[in-house]
Design a protein around this motif. Structure first.
Motif, PDB file in Angstrom:
ATOM      1  N   VAL A  71       0.840  -1.195   0.000  1.00 34.56           N
ATOM      2  CA  VAL A  71       0.000   0.000   0.000  1.00 34.56           C
ATOM      3  C   VAL A  71       0.874   1.244   0.000  1.00 34.56           C
ATOM      4  O   VAL A  71       1.843   1.332   0.765  1.00 34.56           O
ATOM      5  CB  VAL A  71      -0.932   0.032   1.230  1.00 34.56           C
ATOM      6  N   ILE A  72       0.533   2.196  -0.867  1.00 34.66           N
ATOM      7  CA  ILE A  72       1.172   3.513  -0.888  1.00 34.66           C
ATOM      8  C   ILE A  72       0.093   4.547  -0.571  1.00 34.66           C
ATOM      9  O   ILE A  72      -0.963   4.552  -1.210  1.00 34.66           O
ATOM     10  CB  ILE A  72       1.799   3.837  -2.256  1.00 34.66           C
ATOM     11  N   THR A  73       0.344   5.409   0.401  1.00 28.25           N
ATOM     12  CA  THR A  73      -0.577   6.501   0.719  1.00 28.25           C
ATOM     13  C   THR A  73       0.065   7.818   0.302  1.00 28.25           C
ATOM     14  O   THR A  73       1.229   8.070   0.620  1.00 28.25           O
ATOM     15  CB  THR A  73      -0.924   6.526   2.211  1.00 28.25           C
ATOM     16  N   VAL A  74      -0.700   8.651  -0.407  1.00 30.67           N
ATOM     17  CA  VAL A  74      -0.189   9.919  -0.937  1.00 30.67           C
ATOM     18  C   VAL A  74      -0.962  11.076  -0.306  1.00 30.67           C
ATOM     19  O   VAL A  74      -2.178  11.175  -0.458  1.00 30.67           O
ATOM     20  CB  VAL A  74      -0.319   9.980  -2.470  1.00 30.67           C
ATOM     21  N   THR A 100      -8.985   8.076  -5.272  1.00 31.00           N
ATOM     22  CA  THR A 100      -8.724   9.507  -5.331  1.00 31.00           C
ATOM     23  C   THR A 100     -10.017  10.267  -5.056  1.00 31.00           C
ATOM     24  O   THR A 100     -11.121   9.712  -5.122  1.00 31.00           O
ATOM     25  CB  THR A 100      -8.191   9.925  -6.713  1.00 31.00           C
ATOM     26  N   SER A 101      -9.878  11.542  -4.750  1.00 30.38           N
ATOM     27  CA  SER A 101     -11.051  12.405  -4.574  1.00 30.38           C
ATOM     28  C   SER A 101     -10.596  13.862  -4.679  1.00 30.38           C
ATOM     29  O   SER A 101      -9.413  14.161  -4.475  1.00 30.38           O
ATOM     30  CB  SER A 101     -11.708  12.150  -3.208  1.00 30.38           C
ATOM     31  N   PRO A 102     -11.556  14.766  -5.008  1.00 36.58           N
ATOM     32  CA  PRO A 102     -12.924  14.469  -5.429  1.00 36.58           C
ATOM     33  C   PRO A 102     -12.946  14.039  -6.886  1.00 36.58           C
ATOM     34  O   PRO A 102     -11.908  14.008  -7.544  1.00 36.58           O
ATOM     35  CB  PRO A 102     -13.637  15.817  -5.234  1.00 36.58           C
ATOM     36  N   LEU A 147      -3.569   5.035  -2.228  1.00 33.70           N
ATOM     37  CA  LEU A 147      -4.636   5.773  -1.558  1.00 33.70           C
ATOM     38  C   LEU A 147      -4.276   7.249  -1.474  1.00 33.70           C
ATOM     39  O   LEU A 147      -3.210   7.603  -0.957  1.00 33.70           O
ATOM     40  CB  LEU A 147      -4.842   5.235  -0.138  1.00 33.70           C
ATOM     41  N   GLU A 148      -5.154   8.097  -1.967  1.00 35.65           N
ATOM     42  CA  GLU A 148      -4.947   9.546  -1.863  1.00 35.65           C
ATOM     43  C   GLU A 148      -5.668  10.081  -0.633  1.00 35.65           C
ATOM     44  O   GLU A 148      -6.859   9.818  -0.436  1.00 35.65           O
ATOM     45  CB  GLU A 148      -5.472  10.263  -3.107  1.00 35.65           C
TER      46      GLU A 148
END
Length: 426
Positions: free
Chosen positions: A43-46, A74-76, A137-138
């Protein structure tokens, strides 16, 4: 009766009256009730103020070039909610999202969730069922208390830290940096993509015992006229083509993405060493993300960008300065919590005419065009401007007034970008 996706989204906005409610206890409790399965092999979180979406897109393209199965949250979104969850390069379909929302609703019981928390849990649920190699995951807002932070990232990325969402994250870069540092984990790599990060970020990362890798210290960008080099302190040197994504800042985003992959491969040989450079090169050329200095063509040229804070405006100014001289018509709308004065000041006299669009009909947080005009006049008293009730009207006027050879730059909010892209699609 089964709800449609649109009905589910309306329900989620009503079930918790707070659109933002930071904290991990509620969303973690629901995730645990759902079994808290592993999302992927890694998992990579940005996180970060600007550059998150581009960095996620670059990571996705590089990983896919290595024939890995990737999920991105991602969002939005711009035009369709489904854009928020991508698996193996494809947006999640309505049926998958609805099924996930139904599982979340059963699991949550009496626990209230926000619209964003429903969406985050749906992404995690769908990823866990997709047999992914990597989940990216953003962060939606901040980091420490953002819903994605219930997941322990193998590698974290903090792209930039600047003044935005100050009501929630703090009054200065140090405070905001401490919040963004919350996505890092002890003993695991965290990539700092900014050359001059705030001390608050670095202090918090050090206190968390994360393995910090900094742009300009641990990895370097050396730009040439039509190419660039990425160099790591361990001796790895990559000679690379310029990113397909426009804007000078994309080299920094790309450098952070490469550093994250390099760190990940140091933990787990996801990409064989002999394939690393080729995968990075292919990803740089393939990565696309809508409304990040997206050139929509035409004459006068139409450019759309989601930039909505002073740091993003400075990046726009840098890009404009690098282009051949031409009068610029800005189609600009903003939300009430944004630093309109800082954005306007960053662009200054680069804008020949401002076409100010009200966003109050798009969202309760939207500023009226009159409110924008008042702030513009305070910062740039000599600026030429007109006001319009919405983005569509402002865009029509700008394209009518602008002459061949000039530019129309639409920016200031995801709502502005979405309206422009919808008009083009329609």
């Amino acid at each position: 009766m089964t709800r449609t996706l649109a009905a589910w989204l309306v329900y989620q906005e009503q079930v918790n009256v707070r659109s933002i409610e930071l904290g991990l206890d509620r969303v973690r409790a629901v995730w645990q009730r759902m079994g808290a399965p592993a999302l992927a092999r890694r998992v990579i979180t940005v996180g970060g103020t600007n550059g998150k979406g581009s960095t996620v897109a670059l990571l996705e393209a590089m990983l896919q070039a290595a024939d890995l199965r990737v999920g991105c949250y991602t969002s939005p979104h711009l035009l369709r909610y489904n854009e928020r969850v991508r698996i193996d390069g494809h947006d999640a379909d309505d049926a998958a999202l609805i099924a996930s929302f139904e599982r979340i609703e059963v699991a949550r019981g009496e626990i209230p969730l926000t619209y964003f928390e429903f969406g985050t849990l749906a992404a995690l649920d769908l990823f866990a069922r997709a047999e992914l190699d990597v989940a990216v995951l953003e962060v939606g807002l901040g980091g420490r208390l953002d819903a994605v932070n219930i997941i322990d990232a193998d590698v974290a990325v903090v792209t930039t830290v600047d003044l935005d969402h100050m009501d929630w994250l703090g009054a200065d870069r140090d405070q905001i940096g401490r919040e963004k540092a919350g996505i890092a984990r002890a003993g695991r790599p965290v990539i700092v993509g900014e050359l001059d990060p705030p001390h608050g970020l670095l202090d918090a990362l050090t206190a968390a015992k994360a393995r910090i890798q900094r742009a300009g210290v641990d990895f370097l960008v050396e730009r040439q006229s039509d190419s660039w080099h990425w160099r790591h302190r361990d001796g790895l040197l990559l000679s690379l083509p310029n990113p397909a994504l426009a804007a000078p800042v994309q080299h920094a985003n790309a450098a952070a993405a490469i550093a994250a992959l390099h760190a990940l491969c140091g933990m787990d040989a996801l990409i064989p060493a002999q394939d690393f450079s080729a995968s990075v090169t292919a990803g740089l050329l393939a990565a696309r993300v809508p409304a990040r200095l997206q050139l929509l063509g035409g004459d006068p040229a139409l450019i759309v960008d989601v930039g909505h804070n002073p740091q993003a405006a400075r990046a726009l100014a840098e890009w404009l300065d690098a282009q051949p001289a031409a009068r610029v018509h800005a189609v600009y709308g903003a939300l009430a919590d944004k630093d309109v004065g800082g954005i306007v000041a960053a662009l200054g006299d680069r804008i020949g005419h401002w076409h100010l669009a009200g966003l109050e009909h798009d969202t309760p947080r939207g500023l009226t065009a009159a409110a924008l005009a008042e702030q513009l006049a305070q910062v740039l008293p000599q600026a030429r401007f007109d006001v319009y009730p919405d983005v569509a009207a402002a865009l029509r006027a700008a394209r009518t007034i602008a002459r061949p050879g000039e530019r129309v730059l639409a920016f200031g909010s995801f709502f502005v970008a979405a309206a422009v892209l919808a008009e083009r699609a329609g």
